[in-house]
Scaffold this active site. Structure first.
Site, PDB file in Angstrom:
ATOM      1  N   LEU A 269       0.815  -1.217   0.000  1.00 34.41           N
ATOM      2  CA  LEU A 269       0.000   0.000   0.000  1.00 34.41           C
ATOM      3  C   LEU A 269       0.847   1.266   0.000  1.00 34.41           C
ATOM      4  O   LEU A 269       0.414   2.302  -0.520  1.00 34.41           O
ATOM      5  CB  LEU A 269      -0.961  -0.008   1.189  1.00 34.41           C
ATOM      6  CG  LEU A 269      -2.023  -1.121   1.172  1.00 34.41           C
ATOM      7  CD1 LEU A 269      -2.991  -0.941   2.331  1.00 34.41           C
ATOM      8  CD2 LEU A 269      -2.786  -1.142  -0.157  1.00 34.41           C
ATOM      9  N   HIS A 270       2.052   1.198   0.564  1.00 36.76           N
ATOM     10  CA  HIS A 270       2.882   2.417   0.563  1.00 36.76           C
ATOM     11  C   HIS A 270       3.379   2.780  -0.834  1.00 36.76           C
ATOM     12  O   HIS A 270       3.957   3.847  -1.028  1.00 36.76           O
ATOM     13  CB  HIS A 270       4.037   2.284   1.553  1.00 36.76           C
ATOM     14  CG  HIS A 270       5.149   1.367   1.130  1.00 36.76           C
ATOM     15  ND1 HIS A 270       6.387   1.388   1.739  1.00 36.76           N
ATOM     16  CD2 HIS A 270       5.207   0.392   0.170  1.00 36.76           C
ATOM     17  CE1 HIS A 270       7.164   0.477   1.169  1.00 36.76           C
ATOM     18  NE2 HIS A 270       6.478  -0.134   0.219  1.00 36.76           N
ATOM     19  N   ASN A 271       3.150   1.885  -1.810  1.00 41.42           N
ATOM     20  CA  ASN A 271       3.529   2.177  -3.198  1.00 41.42           C
ATOM     21  C   ASN A 271       2.513   3.051  -3.928  1.00 41.42           C
ATOM     22  O   ASN A 271       2.792   3.503  -5.044  1.00 41.42           O
ATOM     23  CB  ASN A 271       3.661   0.879  -4.001  1.00 41.42           C
ATOM     24  CG  ASN A 271       4.806   0.000  -3.523  1.00 41.42           C
ATOM     25  OD1 ASN A 271       5.688   0.451  -2.808  1.00 41.42           O
ATOM     26  ND2 ASN A 271       4.784  -1.253  -3.914  1.00 41.42           N
ATOM     27  N   ALA A 330       3.425   7.956  -3.784  1.00 47.13           N
ATOM     28  CA  ALA A 330       3.566   6.925  -2.752  1.00 47.13           C
ATOM     29  C   ALA A 330       4.014   7.564  -1.447  1.00 47.13           C
ATOM     30  O   ALA A 330       4.610   8.637  -1.434  1.00 47.13           O
ATOM     31  CB  ALA A 330       4.578   5.884  -3.200  1.00 47.13           C
ATOM     32  N   GLU A 332       4.592   6.685   3.192  1.00 47.51           N
ATOM     33  CA  GLU A 332       4.332   5.946   4.426  1.00 47.51           C
ATOM     34  C   GLU A 332       3.204   6.668   5.163  1.00 47.51           C
ATOM     35  O   GLU A 332       3.014   7.877   4.995  1.00 47.51           O
ATOM     36  CB  GLU A 332       5.584   5.863   5.297  1.00 47.51           C
ATOM     37  CG  GLU A 332       6.806   5.270   4.602  1.00 47.51           C
ATOM     38  CD  GLU A 332       6.586   3.881   4.062  1.00 47.51           C
ATOM     39  OE1 GLU A 332       5.758   3.123   4.605  1.00 47.51           O
ATOM     40  OE2 GLU A 332       7.247   3.536   3.058  1.00 47.51           O
TER      41      GLU A 332
END
Length: 368
Positions: A269-271, A330, A332
């Site tokens: 998901l952080h992509n 993208a 965090e």
């Protein structure tokens, strides 16, 4: 007074900036050591004698610059990669240096080649322009003629980069996999799918630790599956071939996602930006909509930004920068940011595991 080897993370003033520069230069030597595969040559050196530069080069690379290689090896001593033995002309690998061989399960060589290699380096140089709003797209798009990372890696001439990238992802799993696996009870599930599971390192670690899991699937894009479907990571751990398989497909296509009790999204998901994350999560939910009376659990594993200046946050914020460079929008995220994404996709955050390995884990379930 000698300039002591110090980390720029632990000092202030002028020494901080000089240390940043010196570390960078040592890193260049270590990258060259990795790129040239020197560890593969040096691993055969007798521990009580070592190899000279000429013995490292051998007869197969007569055009190599012996003096420059010697200077690189000398610099690598200060990176803890090699040691000189008896005199300053004979070298052996340190314990850390031996991890840089091409066949080491940690894939450290791939990690170094990815982080300091030409693609990451050229993309990183785009960061000032990205901040200034000059041009469009991620760093990779700016150096690849407009391709996003996934399109770039799918190109026929990028198979070596895919192999290096996949190896680097394995490095993360080798570093923190056991800690992540043991801090969550994955054994309560019968079937599990690792979305974007690459060569299957993390799923193999789970199946090894929880033999009660009946079956695991690595789900990834076709060009990834084609490289790793032989299941080397599972064979390495002596996991029976009936307990695992590889399935290719696109996570945005719910019809392509196999059914399972639980799904792992490790470094996935952080992509993506928020809207794409919701689409991915929704796609998993939609794939399981006809499973009446059956719960669906997902595990999000990322460098989650934790409150209160948590110890792992410096690593998380460092990774956050390279994510912005390599992938479009993208990032965090914090626990609250993931909670909002989950809610939009029809999931409920059930539990947070602040493991800080530096990865942490979010467990969520479908809202019925």
């Amino acid at each position: 007074m000698a300039f002591a080897p110090i980390s720029p993370l632990t000092v202030d003033g002028l020494s901080k900036f000089l240390s940043i520069g010196y570390h960078h230069l040592i890193n260049q030597a270590i990258y060259t050591f990795a790129e040239l595969g020197i560890a593969d040559r040096l691993i055969h050196a007798p521990s009580d004698h070592g190899f000279t530069v000429q013995e490292i080069i051998g007869d197969d690379q007569p055009q190599w610059n012996r003096d420059l290689l010697y200077r690189i090896l000398r610099a690598c001593i200060y990176g803890g990669i090699v040691e000189s033995i008896h005199d300053d002309k004979h070298f052996i690998l340190t314990a850390s240096g031996s991890m840089m061989t091409s066949d080491h399960p940690s894939h450290v060589r791939d990690f170094i080649r990815l982080v300091f290699g030409p693609i990451s380096n050229s993309c990183s140089l785009q960061l000032p322009n990205m901040v200034r709003g000059e041009g469009t797209g991620s760093g990779i798009a700016r150096v690849s003629g407009g391709m996003d990372m996934y399109t770039f890696m799918a190109q026929p001439d990028q198979q070596e980069f895919v192999r290096i990238f996949s190896g680097a992802m394995t490095t993360f799993s080798m570093q923190n996999g056991s800690e992540l696996v043991t801090n969550v009870d994955f054994g309560r599930f019968k079937t599990m799918i690792d979305i974007g599971g690459n060569r299957g390192t993390f799923l193999a670690q789970i199946l090894e630790s929880y033999p009660s899991i009946q079956h695991g699937i690595v789900f990834d894009l076709p060009h990834v599956i084609d490289q790793f479907k032989n299941g080397e990571e599972f064979e390495l751990r002596k996991i029976h071939k009936d307990k695992w398989n590889f399935v290719s497909g696109n996570v945005f296509d719910s019809s392509a996602i196999p059914l399972a009790d639980a799904y792992v999204l490790k470094h996935i998901l952080h992509n993506f930006d928020d809207s794409q994350c919701v689409k991915i999560l929704s796609s998993i939910r939609e794939a399981n909509e006809n499973q009446k009376g059956k719960s669906t659990t997902i595990f999000i594993i990322d460098h989650i930004i934790l409150p209160g200046g948590s110890l792992s946050n410096w690593q998380t914020h460092a990774l956050d920068v390279i994510m912005a460079i390599l992938f479009e929008n993208a990032r965090e995220r914090t626990q609250d940011e993931y909670k909002q994404l989950l809610k939009k996709a029809g999931f409920e955050l059930k539990q947070m595991y602040p493991i800080q390995a530096p990865d942490s884990i979010i467990e969520a379930i479908v809202i019925h």
